[in-house]
Design a protein around this motif. Structure first.
Motif, short mmCIF file in Angstrom:
data_model
loop_
_atom_site.label_atom_id
_atom_site.label_comp_id
_atom_site.label_asym_id
_atom_site.label_seq_id
_atom_site.Cartn_x
_atom_site.Cartn_y
_atom_site.Cartn_z
N ARG A 226 0.84 -1.02 0.07
CA ARG A 226 0.03 -0.04 -0.11
C ARG A 226 0.66 1.29 -0.09
NH1 ARG A 226 -4.25 -0.07 4.77
NH2 ARG A 226 -4.76 1.56 3.68
N PRO A 227 1.62 1.38 -1.02
CA PRO A 227 2.45 2.55 -1.11
C PRO A 227 1.75 3.95 -1.34
CG PRO A 227 2.68 1.29 -2.96
CD PRO A 227 1.81 0.59 -2.09
N ALA A 228 2.36 5.18 -1.47
CA ALA A 228 1.62 6.39 -1.82
C ALA A 228 1.32 6.18 -3.38
CB ALA A 228 2.18 7.55 -1.39
N SER A 229 0.29 6.97 -3.76
CA SER A 229 0.16 7.02 -5.04
C SER A 229 0.91 7.99 -6.02
CB SER A 229 -1.65 7.46 -5.43
OG SER A 229 -1.82 7.85 -6.73
N PRO A 230 1.47 7.28 -7.08
CA PRO A 230 2.25 8.11 -7.99
C PRO A 230 1.39 9.48 -8.57
CG PRO A 230 1.60 6.12 -9.02
CD PRO A 230 1.13 5.91 -7.55
N LYS A 231 0.27 9.41 -8.47
CA LYS A 231 -0.56 10.49 -9.10
C LYS A 231 -0.37 11.73 -8.39
CE LYS A 231 -4.34 7.38 -10.55
NZ LYS A 231 -5.69 7.04 -10.71
N HIS A 232 0.08 11.72 -7.22
CA HIS A 232 0.51 12.84 -6.25
C HIS A 232 1.88 13.53 -6.74
CE1 HIS A 232 -1.43 10.34 -2.98
NE2 HIS A 232 -2.49 10.45 -3.94
N LEU A 233 2.47 12.73 -7.45
CA LEU A 233 3.93 13.29 -7.70
C LEU A 233 3.99 14.50 -8.40
CD1 LEU A 233 5.85 9.81 -7.98
CD2 LEU A 233 5.86 11.45 -6.01
N THR A 234 3.05 14.88 -9.42
CA THR A 234 3.05 15.97 -10.46
C THR A 234 2.86 17.18 -9.75
OG1 THR A 234 0.77 15.51 -11.01
CG2 THR A 234 2.59 14.62 -12.53
N HIS A 235 1.89 17.08 -8.74
CA HIS A 235 1.46 18.14 -7.87
C HIS A 235 2.74 18.56 -6.92
CE1 HIS A 235 -0.84 20.49 -4.68
NE2 HIS A 235 -0.04 19.82 -3.72
N ILE A 236 3.36 17.73 -6.42
CA ILE A 236 4.46 17.80 -5.48
C ILE A 236 5.64 18.56 -6.48
CG2 ILE A 236 6.30 16.66 -4.18
CD1 ILE A 236 4.40 14.69 -3.48
N ILE A 237 5.93 18.08 -7.61
CA ILE A 237 6.91 18.77 -8.36
C ILE A 237 6.48 20.21 -8.65
CG2 ILE A 237 7.94 18.56 -10.73
CD1 ILE A 237 7.72 15.58 -10.29
N ALA A 238 5.30 20.33 -9.20
CA ALA A 238 4.80 21.55 -9.51
C ALA A 238 4.90 22.78 -8.48
CB ALA A 238 3.40 21.46 -9.91
N GLU A 239 4.59 22.46 -7.19
CA GLU A 239 4.94 23.27 -6.09
C GLU A 239 6.34 23.50 -5.98
OE1 GLU A 239 2.25 24.31 -3.58
OE2 GLU A 239 1.16 23.68 -5.48
N ALA A 240 7.36 22.87 -6.08
CA ALA A 240 8.57 23.09 -6.14
C ALA A 240 9.06 24.05 -7.37
CB ALA A 240 9.56 22.08 -6.25
N PHE A 241 8.32 23.77 -8.47
CA PHE A 241 8.72 24.93 -9.64
C PHE A 241 8.23 26.05 -9.51
CE2 PHE A 241 10.53 21.04 -11.55
CZ PHE A 241 11.45 21.69 -12.66
N HIS A 242 6.94 26.17 -8.85
CA HIS A 242 6.29 27.35 -8.69
C HIS A 242 7.14 28.27 -7.56
CE1 HIS A 242 2.50 27.40 -10.93
NE2 HIS A 242 2.31 26.22 -10.39
#
Length: 443
Positions: A226-242
């Motif tokens: 039951r790992p975390a969903s990879p669908k979250h990763l784009t959001h996490i990366i976007a926050e860093a780039f913003h």
């Protein structure tokens, strides 16, 4: 105990408000208990929970005014059993909600879900404590056994939160998208997310080699279900780039490319397959996978894209999965399926592919890439290659990168979308990406 209540009306001989509440609470508890064999049916569990809540409310009111010892004992039993049932039901609810929350499509949905799990767990613990209190007052083995079950349920509920798997899986199996590994590594570099790799995966050693070379050895965690969903990763990366797009890009380039120059064999391979054509070039990505097949490349559209690239004075390079032989005329370069060659399957397979894109950009005039939504494009996109991806409708996940990752564009297939592509191609031709002579420099 409920049967005894129903068979002993003498306990309720006083028709006071308290006696009426006691009778009603005992009856409701019996009705709730009767539902326990059908909780899996639609709507039954909600009814069960509502009845238990009502039992606690009524019995608590009745206990506040009860004076008869037998009535007090009866109400304590009712409350003990109701609170124990609530604790066990809350443990079940926390488990169910945690599963859905862990796989939620967005990071915010996931976190919101886990906050609600925490609230349910607190309810389980509070119900268990109440059950323990009434068991102490009743002071019987049966009461203590019921309270013990409630305690076990509360502890199990808390364990769900404590053992939440926050790691994301770095898929090291050819059946999964190669490109997803790039944005998992990016999220680890930019936001510190933990990573796990399934032991025994076909490309486990190559994945670990890439992560360690990128300085992410400390991000690796033992593999768990039951790992975390990879669908979250784009959001996490976007926050860093913003927050800091140039800084984020520098961090990724330094980690992914390192200080190692491309090997002579890689440069020789590129020269042999791309040739000495000095024209500016565009990658045309091809996707023909089984997963989400509706997102696959449409070859009629690919032919039109090919013509647009040629008409813009650019040379198309086909990359990714195979294309029909008649689709690659003499002016195009066919690098499809190159990722299957030994050069890109060794221990440094991920670095070799990123170096391929960098070499094409820096020494063979690659100015951008176009394709359907495929994670394979994400590595070069995060490294600074202008990217245009095509989609039938707004992409909730990848759309987060638009306006965050420099040069990252989304084109919805609507009327006039080819004109948008034509305009973008001319912009790329006039303003090609900067050449980064060192991995850590701005692009």
């Amino acid at each position: 105990m409920i049967r005894k209540v129903q068979q002993s009306p003498r306990l309720l001989h006083n028709e006071t408000e308290g006696a009426g509440l006691t009778r009603k609470a005992a009856t409701l508890l019996a009705e709730a208990t009767a539902l326990e064999g059908s909780l899996h049916l639609p709507g039954v569990r909600d009814d069960y929970r509502a009845r238990l809540e009502h039992v606690v409310q009524l019995a608590t009111r009745a206990l506040d005014s009860a004076v008869d010892n037998r009535e007090v004992a009866l109400l304590q039993w009712v409350l003990l059993r109701a609170q124990a049932a609530r604790a066990e039901d809350a443990r079940y609810g926390a488990g169910q909600l945690s599963r859905g929350s862990q796989r939620a499509p967005t990071w915010s949905d996931c976190e919101d879900g886990w906050q609600r799990v925490e609230q349910i767990v607190c309810n389980a613990e509070e119900a268990a404590l109440e059950a323990a209190r009434f068991a102490e007052q009743l002071n019987t083995d049966k009461a203590r056994a019921i309270a013990r079950r409630a305690e076990i349920a509360g502890n199990a509920a808390r364990k769900i939160v404590l053992e939440r798997n926050r790691a994301y899986t770095f898929h090291a199996d050819p059946g999964f998208s190669f490109g997803e590994g790039w944005y998992l590594a990016a999220a680890a570099l930019l936001a510190g997310v933990p990573i796990q790799i399934r032991p025994g995966a076909v490309q486990e050693l190559q994945a670990k080699h890439f992560l360690r070379a990128a300085g992410l050895a400390g991000s690796l965690r033992p593999y768990r279900s039951r790992p975390a969903s990879p669908k979250h990763l784009t959001h996490i990366i976007a926050e860093a780039f913003h927050a800091d797009a140039p800084g984020a890009q520098r961090t990724l380039r330094a980690a992914f490319l390192g200080e190692e120059s491309p090997s002579a064999s890689l440069r020789s391979w590129i020269d042999g397959n791309v040739g000495g054509n000095s024209e500016q070039k565009v990658l045309l990505w091809v996707r023909t996978g089984d997963h989400d097949a509706e997102r696959n490349t449409c070859f009629d559209e690919l032919r039109q894209l090919f013509e647009l690239v040629l008409n813009a004075g650019l040379t198309p390079i086909f990359f990714g999965d195979a294309v029909p032989a008649d689709l690659v005329p003499t002016r195009g370069v066919d690098l499809t399926l190159c990722w299957k060659e030994p050069l890109f399957q060794g221990s440094d397979m991920r670095l070799a592919q990123l170096q391929l894109f960098e070499e094409l950009k820096c020494r063979h005039n690659l100015v951008g890439q176009i394709g359907v939504t495929t994670a394979g494009m994400d590595g070069p996109a995060l490294m600074g290659l202008p990217t245009l991806y095509l989609t039938q409708q707004r992409n909730v996940r990848l759309g987060k990168w638009v306006g965050a990752v420099p040069g990252y564009q989304e084109v919805v297939r609507a009327q006039g979308y080819f004109e948008i592509i034509r305009t973008t191609l001319h912009q790329w031709k006039q303003h090609p990406p900067g050449f980064a002579s060192q991995p850590g420099e701005d692009v």
